[in-house]
Design a protein around this motif. Structure first.
Motif, short mmCIF file in Angstrom:
data_model
loop_
_atom_site.label_atom_id
_atom_site.label_comp_id
_atom_site.label_asym_id
_atom_site.label_seq_id
_atom_site.Cartn_x
_atom_site.Cartn_y
_atom_site.Cartn_z
N SER A 106 0.81 -1.21 0.00
CA SER A 106 0.00 0.00 0.00
C SER A 106 0.85 1.26 0.00
CB SER A 106 -0.95 0.00 1.20
OG SER A 106 -0.24 -0.08 2.41
N GLY A 107 2.09 1.16 0.50
CA GLY A 107 2.98 2.31 0.46
C GLY A 107 3.52 2.60 -0.93
N ASN A 108 3.55 1.58 -1.79
CA ASN A 108 4.18 1.74 -3.11
C ASN A 108 3.20 1.62 -4.28
OD1 ASN A 108 7.35 1.89 -2.93
ND2 ASN A 108 6.67 0.53 -1.27
N LEU A 109 1.92 1.41 -3.99
CA LEU A 109 0.91 1.35 -5.04
C LEU A 109 -0.07 2.51 -4.89
CD1 LEU A 109 0.25 -2.49 -4.97
CD2 LEU A 109 1.14 -1.22 -6.93
N ARG A 110 -0.57 3.00 -6.00
CA ARG A 110 -1.51 4.12 -6.01
C ARG A 110 -2.74 3.75 -6.83
NH1 ARG A 110 1.47 4.94 -2.61
NH2 ARG A 110 2.84 6.72 -2.18
N PRO A 111 -3.85 4.44 -6.63
CA PRO A 111 -5.05 4.16 -7.42
C PRO A 111 -4.75 4.15 -8.92
CG PRO A 111 -5.58 5.67 -5.64
CD PRO A 111 -4.09 5.51 -5.62
N GLY A 112 -5.23 3.13 -9.60
CA GLY A 112 -4.98 2.98 -11.03
C GLY A 112 -3.82 2.07 -11.34
N ASP A 113 -2.98 1.78 -10.33
CA ASP A 113 -1.87 0.85 -10.54
C ASP A 113 -2.38 -0.59 -10.54
OD1 ASP A 113 -0.04 2.92 -10.58
OD2 ASP A 113 0.56 2.67 -8.48
N GLU A 114 -1.56 -1.47 -11.09
CA GLU A 114 -1.89 -2.89 -11.07
C GLU A 114 -0.77 -3.67 -10.39
OE1 GLU A 114 -4.54 -4.94 -13.90
OE2 GLU A 114 -2.66 -5.83 -14.67
N LEU A 115 -1.17 -4.62 -9.56
CA LEU A 115 -0.27 -5.54 -8.87
C LEU A 115 -0.30 -6.87 -9.62
CD1 LEU A 115 1.39 -6.54 -6.35
CD2 LEU A 115 -0.83 -7.04 -5.28
N GLU A 258 11.14 4.14 2.13
CA GLU A 258 10.58 5.40 2.64
C GLU A 258 9.07 5.46 2.44
OE1 GLU A 258 12.70 8.57 0.75
OE2 GLU A 258 14.23 8.65 2.33
N ARG A 259 8.60 5.05 1.28
CA ARG A 259 7.14 5.08 1.04
C ARG A 259 6.42 4.12 1.99
NH1 ARG A 259 8.70 6.00 -4.53
NH2 ARG A 259 8.79 3.75 -4.92
N ALA A 260 7.04 2.98 2.25
CA ALA A 260 6.45 2.03 3.20
C ALA A 260 6.42 2.64 4.61
CB ALA A 260 7.23 0.72 3.19
N ALA A 266 2.95 7.99 9.23
CA ALA A 266 2.10 9.00 8.61
C ALA A 266 2.93 9.80 7.61
CB ALA A 266 1.53 9.95 9.67
N PRO A 267 2.31 10.34 6.57
CA PRO A 267 3.05 11.19 5.65
C PRO A 267 3.75 12.31 6.40
CG PRO A 267 0.91 10.68 4.73
CD PRO A 267 0.91 10.16 6.14
N GLY A 268 5.02 12.52 6.07
CA GLY A 268 5.81 13.55 6.73
C GLY A 268 6.55 13.05 7.96
N LEU A 269 6.14 11.92 8.51
CA LEU A 269 6.81 11.38 9.70
C LEU A 269 7.75 10.22 9.34
CD1 LEU A 269 3.87 11.36 12.30
CD2 LEU A 269 5.65 13.09 11.96
N GLY A 270 7.25 9.24 8.63
CA GLY A 270 8.07 8.15 8.15
C GLY A 270 8.85 7.45 9.24
N LYS A 271 10.16 7.28 9.02
CA LYS A 271 11.01 6.52 9.93
C LYS A 271 11.42 7.30 11.18
CE LYS A 271 14.34 4.05 8.37
NZ LYS A 271 15.59 3.65 7.70
N GLU A 272 11.08 8.58 11.25
CA GLU A 272 11.53 9.40 12.37
C GLU A 272 10.84 9.06 13.68
OE1 GLU A 272 14.11 11.51 12.23
OE2 GLU A 272 14.32 10.79 10.17
N VAL A 273 9.67 8.43 13.60
CA VAL A 273 8.94 8.10 14.82
C VAL A 273 8.81 6.58 14.94
CG1 VAL A 273 7.64 10.26 14.81
CG2 VAL A 273 6.70 8.26 13.63
N GLY A 274 8.48 6.15 16.16
CA GLY A 274 8.31 4.73 16.42
C GLY A 274 9.26 4.27 17.51
N ALA A 275 8.79 4.28 18.75
CA ALA A 275 9.65 3.90 19.87
C ALA A 275 9.94 2.40 19.84
CB ALA A 275 8.96 4.27 21.19
#
Length: 426
Positions: A106-115, A258-260, A266-275
């Motif tokens: 879900s981090g690397n696919l967008r609406p209209g993409d195909e898996l 990064e997208r994952a 959350a967008p803008g937070l990414g790997k910076e958070v998560g204890a």
């Protein structure tokens, strides 16, 4: 007490033990080769830890947002180096292998993409993630379509079918390394590399993701070394070494990771958070132990294959072919065989050995499933465990064992239960 008496005290009858010992005797050369691979992978992990200058300061706990969690960040560097990736996401907030795969997809696919899955249908728990079975929040609900190409009857890739399936909307190809609840062969790293090379020759920009569950440290190479863009797995399988109490990982190309990470937090937070919540030491130490633990599980799988092949059952992989994951499938053809096998695995457990496993309607599956696991960590399938859906062809899937000796006991106990039930004769 002699060794045979010890096994007898645990409920293993003399005919079962003698049969097992005959099988074990002829596996010594294969076991030595497994130990050599484990030694290589152990050095690989130690090298990564030394290069990242792991220190006891990295075992300190963080809470709350987890900003500036040095241990978490260094652990991800270790995973990236050991698995030959640019970046890694290794977090206790990832609850399972299915969750890790959902985040990566879900981090690397967008609406209209195909898996696209070029190796047939993925493992059952992804049905609702993808939308093969309708579910709230599925990729299908977000406008991502799905296509699959089945393997050919001999287990090889349908290259022409794959070429025809790749189109302008194909964004990501998912390759499941292990067999799941199927009796197809597990894919070797070299086979995965061949498939990725073909996909990239048709459409170079396609993201190739490998579900690496059950395959880590079985071979000397990992899929990133043969062209994969992402590998994904669970810490309560191989790489957690039996010590990780939860968690999952995504390793690979920096932009994909990064997208994952933005999807996980959350967008803008990414790997910076998560204890890390005090789990870093278990994660580091489990990863350190993983090559040896995987070696024990592999020996158990090979032992199981040879035991049940000698008794006339279909086994995948068979008793002599090369191994690319820790899972052993045995087809009994009847529900009774699957149930008796699982009862034996449960009876050999250090935890809940007195419990009798029964089939039940487990979430994420389309048939009742029986699961046997007396594990220190719930659902940890690097520990001795077995499971299978109660539906034709009535196959059971055995994996794990933190030591070879425990895996051996589990297989002997499974045989004991089948013998007692009159399903096999010795």
């Amino acid at each position: 007490m002699e060794m045979n008496e010890m096994y007898e005290s645990l409920g293993i009858g003399k005919p079962v033990l003698e049969f097992g010992l005959k099988i074990e005797e002829r596996l010594k050369e294969r076991f030595q080769a497994i130990d050599e691979t484990a030694e290589y992978n152990q050095m690989k992990v130690i090298r990564a830890m030394q290069q990242c200058r792991v220190s006891d300061i990295h075992f300190a706990a963080t809470t709350g947002y987890g900003y500036n969690d040095l241990g978490r960040d260094v652990l991800e560097e270790v995973y990236a180096k050991a698995f030959c990736g640019e970046d890694a996401l290794v977090r206790p907030q990832v609850m399972s292998g299915t969750h890790a795969l959902h985040i990566a997809l879900s981090g690397n696919l967008r609406p209209g993409d195909e898996l696209l899955s070029p190796v047939g249908k993925p493992y059952d728990t992804l049905d609702e993630v993808i939308g093969i079975r309708d579910a709230a929040g599925s990729l299908k609900e977000y406008g991502v379509t799905y296509r699959q190409v089945d393997l050919l009857p001999d287990g090889s890739f349908d290259f022409e079918g794959i070429r025809a399936a790749i189109n302008d909307r194909t964004k990501l190809v998912t390759i499941q390394r292990s067999k799941g609840y199927a009796t197809r062969p597990t894919l070797s790293v070299d086979q995965i590399g061949e498939l990725i090379a073909f996909v990239k020759s048709v459409k170079p920009e396609v993201i190739c993701m490998v579900d690496n569950c059950y395959g880590e440290f079985v071979e000397r190479k990992e899929p990133l070394e043969v062209g994969a863009d992402m590998i994904v797995g669970s810490l309560i399988k191989n790489p957690g070494g039996g010590l990780a109490p939860i968690g999952g990982y995504i390793v690979g190309r920096k932009d994909c990771v990064e997208r994952a990470a933005y999807r996980l937090s959350a967008p803008g937070l990414g790997k910076e958070v998560g204890a890390s919540l005090g789990l870093n030491q278990s994660f580091f130490q489990g990863f350190f132990l993983s090559p040896t633990v995987v070696a024990g599980a592999l020996k158990g799988a090979i032992f199981a294959a040879n035991i049940y092949e000698a008794l006339g059952f279909d086994v995948v992989p068979n008793g002599s072919e090369s191994r690319h994951d820790i899972i052993q499938a045995v087809t009994f053809g009847t529900p009774e065989g699957v149930i008796a096998f699982c009862k034996g695995i449960q009876a050999a457990a250090p935890v809940d050995s007195f419990v009798t496993p029964e089939p039940w309607d487990m979430p994420g599956y389309d048939a009742p499933v029986i699961m046997a696991a007396g594990a220190f960590v719930q659902g940890s399938s690097i520990e001795l465990s077995a499971d299978g859906p109660i539906k034709p062809p009535y196959a059971v899937y055995f994996q794990g064992g933190l030591t070879w000796y425990h895996a051996k006991l589990g297989i002997l106990m499974s045989l004991q239960k089948l013998w007692e039930a009159g399903i096999v004769s010795l």
